[in-house]
Design a protein around this motif. Structure first.
Motif, short mmCIF file in Angstrom:
data_model
loop_
_atom_site.label_atom_id
_atom_site.label_comp_id
_atom_site.label_asym_id
_atom_site.label_seq_id
_atom_site.Cartn_x
_atom_site.Cartn_y
_atom_site.Cartn_z
N ASP A 181 -1.32 5.01 3.90
CA ASP A 181 -2.46 4.09 3.91
C ASP A 181 -2.06 2.77 4.56
O ASP A 181 -1.16 2.09 4.09
N CYS A 201 -4.52 1.29 -2.34
CA CYS A 201 -4.92 2.31 -1.37
C CYS A 201 -6.41 2.23 -1.15
O CYS A 201 -7.15 1.83 -2.04
N THR A 230 0.86 -1.19 0.00
CA THR A 230 0.00 0.00 0.00
C THR A 230 0.89 1.24 0.00
O THR A 230 2.03 1.19 0.45
#
Lengths: 217, 480
Positions: free
Chosen positions: A104, A152, A100
């Motif tokens: 995030d 994300c 990610t």
């Protein structure tokens, strides 16, 4: 036990998501001196294909698919030493670096994609959550990745996917990697806008997408 | 839940916090927890909460929360003024009014939505509904708050990615208020954050927001967003216990930082679609879980709120209507004080102008439902019943005439014409009727906009700021 029966049991254990049975049958396969590559292809992968098909038809649900994937991974651990000892390799399908983006920490979706790719025989390097652009690039270089997959969940962290591709361009590395994006708010339009090489709406689309990209290489 | 079951959920939450604990990634937060009686597992950064600590800090949470509007007549305090209604927030996409195509949302959309929300009586607050794709670098939050505040006198709720951007938002607010002290007397914005990433994890950056925003003293509180089956147990009871534990962990930190800080017990609870993993806020379970949250908040004697009335529908249609209607009515009847209901489609991803108008009507219906059967001698109408007698009519009685504009809810969108009237009138759908209302409101100059002098001082302070004006709709936009 005859060979066909063992492979059948192995595939069945995968479909059932029964980790213990999968491991047990993988061991039985090795004791019976079955060809490890064939065990993977006609046992483990056969099981994953079967359940994948059922998932596609809506006959099984996502948690069952994940259980099957876990059983696959555990059985694979039994077969790996044997594959290596015999210098055999499952068909090299390519290396995917996945993580990610900065800011995030939502990992569930990314983990599912990671697992699905592994069960389809890709070499997956999972660098976890909250990665800044430069460290993703470093890891990709280190892993000699073919594909970089960025996840994300928040609209506020989406711009980091865009930034990643821009930095990759600035560093003259854009041609070296395929970059694919995914996650809750991500869409095909966003992927096009930031010039990503691919996007999948759900985890099961990932292997198809990645295979297609690597084939183009 | 019975009151005994509510207590069981509370007990279960304490047990989770004491035995499982919360992974707190933010170092400052870990220190604060430890200084106030929690225990840290050094290697894992997991904080364990002795029940006495949790019980102590929840005592200082006030029983009400006040939102201020730029215009004081829009001030709302819950639970007293509840149920109050608010738009859904931060959708990245929007149905373009002119083309009806989905595209990225922009600051001029925020201006138009703010203008609409200011005029629609069902909404008490404006949570900034969409992101601003056209924001200049470094003005991400300003490009949302400025058009929102410029076009809406109701309380404005939003978020900011960093503390630096909050300083800019505050500077903007001071200019609008005239002076700093005037803003702090009646702070007309509220900030949100989500420090808890379920299950039982507190993030570095959003926990940082909790700490800094709370220290600043700007109205703010956290929202929990668990997904049952994914980041929380699939069973609603287990999911509620976990969410409640996460709420207590988060609010303990808030109360450590500022004892007596007003907050709302707010959540966006969902259940995963186990068939394919789809995010499903349109599910009835969101409404059911919010019923649980409302009861837990009641038990703690603090106001409650939540995203009641979301939908997975892709257009303002039958599905969006029944999903929005069903979970919001469930949450309302359980006593939820703040309902975030308006305007979003496709699981919070797309804003739709017709939906925000339809949801305004749903909000007004829910307010009517919350008033319920208002019992009084006068409302019993015994005299009128006697006067009318068997076989008479109430239609022409003064009792009816005096109350006909206030007692029943008169819908603007729902159609009650006869078949032939409806057909002759063009067989207008609710969606088309809603868009007509949008056109009507947006074609009139917005009376809410602040003075040219104030605007000039803002534009001098923030060079390159987006225009922030609610643009009239192109004449080409035809009724559907």
């Amino acid at each position: 036990m005859e060979k066909e029966k063992i492979l059948e049991n192995l595939a069945f254990a995968i479909v059932e998501g029964d980790e213990d049975k999968a491991v047990e049958n993988a061991k039985a396969a090795m004791e019976a001196k079955l060809d490890p590559l064939e065990t993977v292809e006609n046992g483990l992968s056969k099981g994953m294909d079967d359940i994948g098909e059922k998932f596609g038809k809506g006959e099984v649900f996502l948690p069952e698919l994940l259980m099957a994937a876990n059983a696959f991974k555990s059985a694979m651990e039994i077969l790996k030493p044997e594959l290596e000892a015999q210098k055999m390799q499952t068909a090299q399908k390519g290396t995917i670096l996945i993580g990610t983006v900065k800011g995030d920490v939502h990992n569930i979706g990314k983990d599912i994609v990671s697992t699905v790719l592994e069960t389809k025989g890709f070499n997956v390097v999972d660098i976890g959550v909250d990665n800044d652009t430069l460290s993703i690039i470093q890891e990709a270089e280190k892993a000699q990745a073919d594909v970089i997959a960025l996840s994300c969940l928040m609209t506020t962290t989406m711009p980091a996917q865009k930034e990643f591709i821009e930095v990759l361009e600035e560093m003259n590395l854009r041609e070296k990697y395929f970059v694919i994006v995914g996650g809750g708010p991500v869409t095909q339009e966003w992927a096009d806008e930031i010039k990503a090489d691919g996007y999948g709406e759900s985890a099961v689309e990932a292997p198809v997408l990645v295979k297609e990209l690597i084939r183009k290489k | 839940m019975t009151s005994k079951q509510v207590e069981s959920v509370h007990e279960a939450s304490l047990e989770i916090l004491e035995n499982v604990g919360v992974l707190v990634r933010n170092q400052e937060a870990r220190q604060l927890y430890v200084q106030h009686g929690c225990e840290e597992e050094i290697e894992s950064s997991v904080i364990k909460f002795p029940r006495a600590v949790v019980e102590q800090f929840r005592q200082s949470i006030p029983s009400s929360f006040t939102f201020h509007g730029r215009d004081p007549s829009f001030d709302r305090t819950i639970p007293e003024d509840g149920p109050i209604f608010c738009t859904g927030s931060s959708a990245p996409d929007i149905f373009d009014l002119e083309s009806n195509e989905v595209r990225r949302s922009r600051s001029d959309d925020i201006a138009r939505i703010a203008h609409l929300v200011n005029e629609l009586p069902g909404y008490d607050l404006f949570a900034i509904s969409v992101t601003a794709d056209d924001a200049p670098d470094g003005q991400q939050s300003l490009s949302r708050f400025y058009p929102a505040l410029k076009n809406c006198q109701k309380p404005v709720y939003g978020s900011a990615p960093s503390i630096d951007e909050v300083f800019d938002i505050l500077k903007l607010c001071f200019l609008i208020a005239g002076r700093e002290a005037a803003f702090w007397e009646r702070p007309f914005i509220c900030l949100g954050y989500c420090p808890v990433i379920s299950p039982l994890t507190m993030d570095v950056e959003s926990t940082e927001k909790l700490i800094r925003f709370t220290e600043l003293g700007v109205p703010c509180y956290g929202v929990m967003a668990p997904t049952a089956g994914l980041s929380a147990p699939l069973t609603l009871t287990g999911s509620l216990a976990l969410t409640n534990a996460e709420f207590l962990a988060q609010t303990t930190l808030e109360q450590i930082l500022k004892p007596g800080k007003p907050i709302i017990y707010e959540a966006l609870p969902t259940v995963v679609d186990v068939r394919n993993g789809a995010y499903s806020p349109g599910g009835i379970e969101t409404g059911i879980l919010l019923m649980g949250c409302a009861q837990m908040a009641d038990f703690y004697n603090i106001p409650s709120g939540g995203f009641a009335g979301l939908t997975n529908a892709k257009s303002s249609d039958v599905q969006s209507g029944f999903e929005t209607g069903m979970s919001s009515v469930a949450a309302l009847l359980a006593g939820l004080d703040l309902l975030r209901i308006g305007g979003l489609l496709d699981a919070l991803k797309i804003f739709d102008f017709s939906k925000v108008v339809i949801d305004n009507e749903i909000a007004l219906m829910l307010k009517q439902a919350a008033r319920g059967i208002q019992f009084s001698e006068d409302n019993l109408a015994l005299d009128t019943i006697a006067e009318t007698g068997p076989g008479g009519t109430f239609l022409n009685k003064s009792h009816t005439i005096e109350r006909m504009r206030t007692t029943p809810f008169l819908p603007d969108i729902a159609d009650r014409l006869s078949w032939s009237q409806w057909k002759t009138g063009g067989a207008i759908t609710p969606q088309a009727q809603a868009l007509n209302r949008v056109r009507e409101i947006l074609s009139v100059d917005n009376p809410a906009v602040f003075s040219a002098e104030v605007d000039q001082s803002i534009r001098e302070e923030f060079v390159g700021l987006v225009a922030g004006d609610s643009l009239p709709i192109a004449a080409s936009m035809k009724p559907i």
